[in-house]
Design a protein around this motif. Structure first.
Motif, PDB file in Angstrom:
ATOM      1  N   SER A  31       2.889  10.284   0.601  1.00  0.00           N
ATOM      2  CA  SER A  31       4.104   9.968  -0.155  1.00  0.00           C
ATOM      3  C   SER A  31       4.274   8.467  -0.329  1.00  0.00           C
ATOM      4  O   SER A  31       4.623   7.996  -1.417  1.00  0.00           O
ATOM      5  CB  SER A  31       5.333  10.549   0.549  1.00  0.00           C
ATOM      6  OG  SER A  31       5.281  11.945   0.552  1.00  0.00           O
ATOM      7  N   VAL A  32       4.003   7.715   0.726  1.00  0.00           N
ATOM      8  CA  VAL A  32       4.146   6.257   0.664  1.00  0.00           C
ATOM      9  C   VAL A  32       3.147   5.676  -0.338  1.00  0.00           C
ATOM     10  O   VAL A  32       3.497   4.830  -1.169  1.00  0.00           O
ATOM     11  CB  VAL A  32       3.954   5.637   2.069  1.00  0.00           C
ATOM     12  CG1 VAL A  32       3.859   4.125   1.994  1.00  0.00           C
ATOM     13  CG2 VAL A  32       5.084   6.057   2.996  1.00  0.00           C
ATOM     14  N   VAL A  33       1.907   6.134  -0.279  1.00  0.00           N
ATOM     15  CA  VAL A  33       0.873   5.615  -1.182  1.00  0.00           C
ATOM     16  C   VAL A  33       1.190   6.015  -2.621  1.00  0.00           C
ATOM     17  O   VAL A  33       1.091   5.203  -3.542  1.00  0.00           O
ATOM     18  CB  VAL A  33      -0.537   6.093  -0.759  1.00  0.00           C
ATOM     19  CG1 VAL A  33      -1.575   5.689  -1.788  1.00  0.00           C
ATOM     20  CG2 VAL A  33      -0.891   5.535   0.607  1.00  0.00           C
ATOM     21  N   ARG A  34       1.590   7.250  -2.833  1.00  0.00           N
ATOM     22  CA  ARG A  34       1.931   7.697  -4.195  1.00  0.00           C
ATOM     23  C   ARG A  34       3.099   6.891  -4.761  1.00  0.00           C
ATOM     24  O   ARG A  34       3.099   6.540  -5.938  1.00  0.00           O
ATOM     25  CB  ARG A  34       2.248   9.189  -4.194  1.00  0.00           C
ATOM     26  CG  ARG A  34       1.018  10.049  -4.081  1.00  0.00           C
ATOM     27  CD  ARG A  34       1.351  11.520  -4.283  1.00  0.00           C
ATOM     28  NE  ARG A  34       0.184  12.321  -4.073  1.00  0.00           N
ATOM     29  CZ  ARG A  34       0.002  13.166  -3.060  1.00  0.00           C
ATOM     30  NH1 ARG A  34       0.963  13.342  -2.174  1.00  0.00           N
ATOM     31  NH2 ARG A  34      -1.108  13.843  -2.938  1.00  0.00           N
ATOM     32  N   HIS A  35       4.083   6.610  -3.924  1.00  0.00           N
ATOM     33  CA  HIS A  35       5.226   5.803  -4.371  1.00  0.00           C
ATOM     34  C   HIS A  35       4.750   4.417  -4.802  1.00  0.00           C
ATOM     35  O   HIS A  35       5.174   3.898  -5.836  1.00  0.00           O
ATOM     36  CB  HIS A  35       6.274   5.705  -3.258  1.00  0.00           C
ATOM     37  CG  HIS A  35       7.450   4.864  -3.625  1.00  0.00           C
ATOM     38  ND1 HIS A  35       8.405   5.288  -4.513  1.00  0.00           N
ATOM     39  CD2 HIS A  35       7.812   3.623  -3.240  1.00  0.00           C
ATOM     40  CE1 HIS A  35       9.312   4.346  -4.664  1.00  0.00           C
ATOM     41  NE2 HIS A  35       8.980   3.315  -3.892  1.00  0.00           N
ATOM     42  N   HIS A  36       3.857   3.818  -4.019  1.00  0.00           N
ATOM     43  CA  HIS A  36       3.318   2.501  -4.380  1.00  0.00           C
ATOM     44  C   HIS A  36       2.571   2.590  -5.717  1.00  0.00           C
ATOM     45  O   HIS A  36       2.732   1.725  -6.571  1.00  0.00           O
ATOM     46  CB  HIS A  36       2.389   1.975  -3.285  1.00  0.00           C
ATOM     47  CG  HIS A  36       1.764   0.659  -3.634  1.00  0.00           C
ATOM     48  ND1 HIS A  36       2.424  -0.538  -3.515  1.00  0.00           N
ATOM     49  CD2 HIS A  36       0.534   0.360  -4.128  1.00  0.00           C
ATOM     50  CE1 HIS A  36       1.639  -1.526  -3.912  1.00  0.00           C
ATOM     51  NE2 HIS A  36       0.477  -1.005  -4.292  1.00  0.00           N
TER      52      HIS A  36
END
Length: 87
Positions: A31-36
């Protein structure tokens, strides 16, 4: 205040992109990587490139060489083996 898309920050995400593509991140990290990626066009482009390259390599690895090519390679390998043993 730190820019959320600084070069150092992006370098960390670029490492994690490979793990994301290979499904080796837990859901929270995904989720963190996708948000970035949603907010950083350069990282998204690199993600797309990595994913495309991995798909091409995977496809290429599943294809078989034609028998004529395999035969020519085997002949060349045998020839090299003979040359090495004769030295």
């Amino acid at each position: 205040m730190n820019d959320p898309n600084s070069a150092e920050d992006c370098a960390d995400y670029l490492e994690r992109i490979v793990y994301l593509i290979d499904n080796e991140l837990d859901e929270a990290d995904c989720s963190v990587v996708r948000h970035h990626l949603e907010e950083c066009a350069p990282c998204l482009q690199k993600y797309d490139l990595e994913r495309t390259v991995k798909a091409l390599v995977a496809r290429s690895c599943s294809e078989s060489a034609p028998n004529s090519l395999r035969d020519r390679v085997l002949v060349q390998l045998r020839q090299v083996q003979i040359e090495i043993t004769e030295r």
